[in-house]
Design a protein around this motif. Structure first.
Motif, short mmCIF file in Angstrom:
data_model
loop_
_atom_site.label_atom_id
_atom_site.label_comp_id
_atom_site.label_asym_id
_atom_site.label_seq_id
_atom_site.Cartn_x
_atom_site.Cartn_y
_atom_site.Cartn_z
N SER A 76 112.50 16.88 118.05
CA SER A 76 111.37 16.48 118.67
C SER A 76 110.89 15.07 118.43
O SER A 76 110.25 14.43 118.99
CB SER A 76 110.38 17.31 118.10
N GLY A 78 111.15 11.11 118.59
CA GLY A 78 111.56 10.05 119.55
C GLY A 78 112.51 9.15 119.02
O GLY A 78 113.17 8.33 119.86
N TYR A 146 106.34 9.03 116.17
CA TYR A 146 105.81 9.85 117.55
C TYR A 146 106.66 10.49 118.07
O TYR A 146 107.97 10.32 118.07
CB TYR A 146 105.44 8.36 118.37
N ARG A 148 108.76 12.46 121.10
CA ARG A 148 109.37 11.65 122.17
C ARG A 148 108.29 11.76 123.41
O ARG A 148 107.60 12.59 123.57
CB ARG A 148 110.40 12.57 122.68
N HIS A 149 108.21 10.62 124.20
CA HIS A 149 107.24 10.20 124.97
C HIS A 149 105.88 10.70 124.85
O HIS A 149 105.26 11.22 125.61
CB HIS A 149 107.65 11.06 126.24
N SER A 150 105.37 10.41 123.47
CA SER A 150 103.88 10.78 123.41
C SER A 150 103.43 10.16 122.12
O SER A 150 104.14 9.13 121.52
CB SER A 150 103.87 12.16 123.09
N HIS A 151 102.00 10.05 121.65
CA HIS A 151 101.44 9.39 120.67
C HIS A 151 100.87 10.44 119.46
O HIS A 151 100.15 10.00 118.80
CB HIS A 151 100.44 8.38 121.09
N ASN A 152 101.82 11.62 119.76
CA ASN A 152 101.45 12.64 118.68
C ASN A 152 102.34 12.39 117.51
O ASN A 152 103.53 12.25 117.60
CB ASN A 152 101.73 14.02 119.02
N ASN A 248 97.84 -0.06 121.58
CA ASN A 248 99.17 0.54 121.22
C ASN A 248 99.88 -0.62 120.41
O ASN A 248 100.68 -0.31 119.76
CB ASN A 248 99.95 0.83 122.38
#
Ligand code: SAH
Length: 454
Positions: A76, A78, A146, A148-152, A248
């Motif tokens: 999970s 990135g 982070y 993948r493809h997120s800021h979680n 960001n």
């Protein structure tokens, strides 16, 4: 085919991002975390015309490339996309990605792509880490990467790509912040802590710790820094970088040194380089030395040449070749990097180098107008590659050789095609694995002038 259907798929190739590709009838599927040769049960996540995205539910028959991922968050996170296949299979996939770009985008001869240079180490190779600090839904502190493809933030304080000392310092920092979640940055508390930023000078073992926060001081800072420097004699510099903005971008403009020097010093290709929080430095030092030595082979300098190093950063590539040429001109757009480059030249006793702070296309145009005729041009642009105008200007300066260092095979292939439409020939490309386990691959290409006389 509908969303949430489960289908059986054979994975037959990989995309340039490392996702597996398989076909079901007319539909091409993209499935992360699969390997060529896998037969997998895949859940359909999204269908768009003849393209679909899926998620592995289970592996029916595993590919012979598969290995057991040795990181609990690798599926999970990135960062790594190749932790489930062997390093040999990863190197093969990366070389294929370069061949695909060269033949499909550049319409050039794929046999000019040499063997990929493996990284001396596939783990623990990073000399830089920026670890986000945040709060989870329960209001507890989390540090990690982070997704993948997120800021979680995926909790992970033990990254395989980082040297052991980073993970130990991160664990201690996490121990501190876990007890004090109120110190963490939120849009409502802009003075808070946002990132732990670590850098490592491999040749000396020196470590820099930089805390990115909305304000210079936070509760318990002195005790934290004292305990870190007491425990780790390798820490030679501690800094706080201030970034209160809702952005960001990780680093803010101001950095305060709160312990030790404002930089650490590493050696690369026998030269010493100062590394400060803001300056660019290759993240995989041992592999950067290999990359630069390929670039030096391609540059093939004899001592009499003028060398133009475009997109020079802190000057590392050109300076590592300065003793083999008559004059070196470096061009870079970031003023701090140019300051570093000048200081790096001075502290290594290099007197035949000058550095220009400007856009590469504009600077090359000006140098050409001034009558400068470099014998060799090195370019190392960001992912977007060169401008057609710059390629035109370089060709117009008639260098014997152009050495193109690139971190994006697609824009490299595009630009090589433009060079070969002029009086230049692509001789060869050597891929080098600077970023093991991630999807990225670096390349050095040698382009030579067709006619031998000016
Ligand atoms: N050659 C260096 C740095 C390469 S990274 C090294 O090996 O360390 C690419 C560099 O290009 C960065 O330093 C970036 O600041 C610079 N850059 C980006 N856009 C530019 C432009 N338009 N003109 C000149 N330099 C640019």
């Amino acid at each position: 085919m509908n969303k949430n259907d489960i289908i059986e798929l054979n994975i037959t190739s990989l995309t340039s991002d490392g996702d597996g590709v398989g076909r079901a009838g007319e539909t091409v599927f993209f499935v992360p975390n699969t390997a060529v040769g896998d037969t997998a049960l895949v859940r359909v996540l999204k269908v768009k015309k003849n393209i679909a995205y899926g998620r592995v539910e289970s592996i029916v028959t595993p590919s012979s490339d598969r290995i057991e991922p040795d990181c609990p968050v690798s599926l999970s996170c990135g960062g790594c996309v190749y932790r489930h296949i062997s390093y040999e299979a990863e190197l093969g996939a990366k070389r294929q990605k370069v061949i695909d770009a060269v033949t499909r985008i550049g319409k050039l001869d794929g046999s000019l792509v040499r063997d990929i240079v493996p990284s001396p180490r596939a783990d623990g190779y990073r000399n830089k880490a920026m670890i986000p600090v945040g709060l989870n839904r329960a209001g507890e502190a989390v540090m990690g990467f982070y997704a993948r493809h997120s800021h979680n933030i995926m909790p992970c304080i033990d990254c395989r790509l980082s040297p052991d000392i980073f993970n130990r310092i991160t664990a201690d920092f996490y121990g501190f912040i876990k007890e004090r979640p109120g110190l963490i940055y939120t849009p409502a508390y802009r003075r808070g802590i946002r990132h732990l930023y670590l850098r490592y000078a491999e040749s000396t073992g020196d470590v820099m710790v930089c805390v990115v926060a909305g304000a210079k001081r936070f509760e318990g800072d002195t005790e934290l820094f004292d305990s870190l420097t007491e425990k780790y004699s390798a820490i030679k510099s501690i800094a706080v970088n201030i970034n209160p903005d809702d952005t960001n971008v990780i680093l803010g403009k101001k950095t305060y040194t709160v312990y030790g020097d404002d930089h650490i010093t590493d050696t690369l290709c026998g030269l010493s380089f100062d590394i400060s929080p803001q300056s660019f430095y290759q993240v995989n030092r041992a592999q950067a030395e290999r990359l630069y030595s390929i670039a030096a082979d391609y540059a093939d300098l004899s001592g009499s040449e003028t060398l133009l190093d475009l997109y020079c950063g802190t000057g590392t590539i050109g300076l590592s070749m300065a003793d083999k040429c008559r004059a070196l001109i470096g061009v870079e757009i970031i003023p701090e990097a140019i300051d570093n480059a000048r200081r790096n030249a001075a502290q290594n006793g290099i007197a035949n180098a000058r550095f220009i702070c400007a856009d590469a296309t504009a600077a090359a145009d000006r140098l050409r107008a001034e009558g400068i005729r470099p014998d060799v041009v090195v370019v190392d642009p960001p992912r977007k590659g060169l401008t057609p105008e710059l390629i035109d200007t370089i060709a117009g300066m008639n260098p014997d050789r152009v050495v193109y260092v690139s971190c994006d095979p697609a824009t490299l292939a595009r630009d090589l095609a433009i060079f070969t439409d002029k009086d230049y020939t692509l001789k060869e490309i050597t891929p080098a694995d600077m970023f093991p386990r991630t999807s990225h691959v670096e390349n050095v290409a040698l382009i030579t002038r067709k006619l031998t006389s000016h």
